[in-house]
Design an enzyme around this catalytic site. Structure first.
Site, mmCIF file in Angstrom:
data_model
loop_
_atom_site.group_PDB
_atom_site.id
_atom_site.type_symbol
_atom_site.label_atom_id
_atom_site.label_comp_id
_atom_site.label_asym_id
_atom_site.label_seq_id
_atom_site.Cartn_x
_atom_site.Cartn_y
_atom_site.Cartn_z
ATOM 1 N N LYS A 44 0.863 -1.183 0.000
ATOM 2 C CA LYS A 44 0.000 0.000 0.000
ATOM 3 C C LYS A 44 0.897 1.231 0.000
ATOM 4 O O LYS A 44 2.055 1.169 0.420
ATOM 5 C CB LYS A 44 -0.860 -0.020 1.275
ATOM 6 C CG LYS A 44 -2.139 0.762 1.173
ATOM 7 C CD LYS A 44 -3.300 -0.061 0.675
ATOM 8 C CE LYS A 44 -4.538 0.809 0.569
ATOM 9 N NZ LYS A 44 -5.722 0.108 0.107
ATOM 10 N N GLY A 56 -18.625 8.121 0.113
ATOM 11 C CA GLY A 56 -17.692 8.479 -0.958
ATOM 12 C C GLY A 56 -17.857 7.490 -2.095
ATOM 13 O O GLY A 56 -18.959 7.046 -2.402
#
Ligand code: NAD
Length: 355
Positions: A80, A182
């Site tokens: 990540k 979102g």
């Protein structure tokens, strides 16, 4: 803060820190484990209060990607990236291109995609500097933002959780509270609304909440009240660590099933949820739809296979976790970790890992 002795270090293979003076980019890439393949995981941009906070976030997120890829049967490792900065004010195309060059310097050990604060167009900008990117629309219309697939997987997971925990065979008439509407939360709200669910939602970014209210008719709730709102399912779709000793006591729903990564503040919180009778659907399993989609985008496969794979995780992996948790009187989070480790860890190490 030291990195090697960090609580969340967990034998990461590589952590890269980078500052680009020209563009102001400050980024960290963490590669947790590549036993099963290259590390694939999104890039997050967030105004972290401190570097320590950013380090903890990237380490926990990349570790979660290893577990997610393993439990969903993908031949991928976990990694990540985080960019320290406010995506609403500090994101520029120069900065994103610098991030693309950083990803490129790892020569495919890490492949990036979108996450909180980084959208499809941002990933496409990074792709001007590197081919180790997925999750954006390529020439010919292939690819794109994986968030709808994440939302689809969460929706399917909610169906399974409701069946197991409440004996509900239909979602119609159910109440679901969503924290964060979102990219994923909005799409989940749409799927749930279409299935006849009463959706309550909160968002700290008022434009996103207004959009969900106007488009989908969700019922707005103040961010500080969403967790307590009575419902059948609480779906965290914003940031991590929302489930802690205090919030678990206040939970208004008997099921937690959402897209947010790292929903448990600590591993003990998984045990707390279990002993409170709450069914926690392990985050990295229920939110794996997006990873499955970008995997197939990157390595090539048709859309039907993506949906079949997501359906398999919901219909087979999740019920197996629930079943084993009941059988062994264990937390679902512990069972999921065990199943994932069995796949990515060499057998000799699988039982000595303290993670
Ligand atoms: P996003 O940035 O598009 O949406 C997050 C939303 O949450 C924003 O609208 C933000 O304002 C809101 N928010 C932040 N803090 C909040 C709070 N305290 N209360 C209420 N709202 C809050 O991000 P996204 O892509 O939708 O991802 C959401 C979560 O799901 C993240 O944890 C992400 O890591 C995880 N996830 C996303 C995907 C994907 O495909 N996008 C895949 C797997 C996991």
């Amino acid at each position: 803060m030291s990195v090697f002795t960090h609580l969340d270090y967990d034998d990461h293979e590589k952590v890269v820190f980078h500052r680009d003076a020209t563009t102001g980019l400050q980024a960290i890439i963490a590669i947790h484990n590549t036993n099963l393949g290259c590390a694939l995981g999104g890039c997050r941009m967030w105004p972290y209060a401190s570097e320590d906070e950013a380090i903890a976030d990237v380490l926990r997120l990349s570790r979660g990607m290893t577990y997610k890829a393993a439990i969903t049967g993908l031949n991928l490792g976990g990694g990540k990236a985080v960019i320290i900065g406010d995506p609403h004010r500090e994101k520029t195309s120069d900065l994103l291109r610098a991030m693309g060059r950083l990803v490129n310097s790892l020569q495919g050990e890490y492949v990036t995609a979108e996450d909180v604060g980084i959208g499809e167009e941002d990933v496409a900008t990074m792709a001007t500097e590197t081919s180790f990117v997925t999750g954006f629309t390529r020439q010919g219309g292939m690819g794109g933002d994986p968030s709808p697939y994440t939302a689809y997987g969460v929706f399917r997971g909610i169906e399974q959780a409701a069946r197991f925990q409440l004996g509900w065979d239909t979602l119609s008439g159910m109440r679901v509270t969503i924290q964060g509407v979102g990219k994923v939360g909005y799409e989940l709200a749409r799927l749930l609304s279409e299935a006849g669910v009463r959706v309550y939602a909160a968002d700290i970014f008022s434009d996103n909440l207004k959009r969900a209210v106007a488009d989908l008719g969700v019922i707005p709730v103040a961010p500080e009240d969403i967790l307590r709102q009575p419902a059948e399912v609480f779906s965290p779709c914003a940031m991590g660590a929302v489930l802690n000793e205090q919030s678990i006591r206040e939970l208004g729903a008997p099921i937690v099933a959402g897209s947010a990564n790292n929903q448990l503040a600590t591993e003990e919180d998984g045990l707390r949820l279990a002993s409170s009778g709450v069914l926690y659907v392990p985050d990295y399993v229920i939110n794996s739809g997006g990873l499955i989609e970008v995997y197939y985008q990157y390595f090539g496969a048709d859309r039907q296979e993506v949906l079949r794979h997501i359906d398999r995780v919901a219909a087979e992996t999740l019920p197996e976790i629930f079943r084993l948790a009941t059988l062994e009187h264990a937390a679902t989070s512990v069972i999921a970790d065990q199943l994932a480790r069995e796949r990515f860890m060499p057998r000799s190490l699988a039982h000595t890992d303290a993670a």
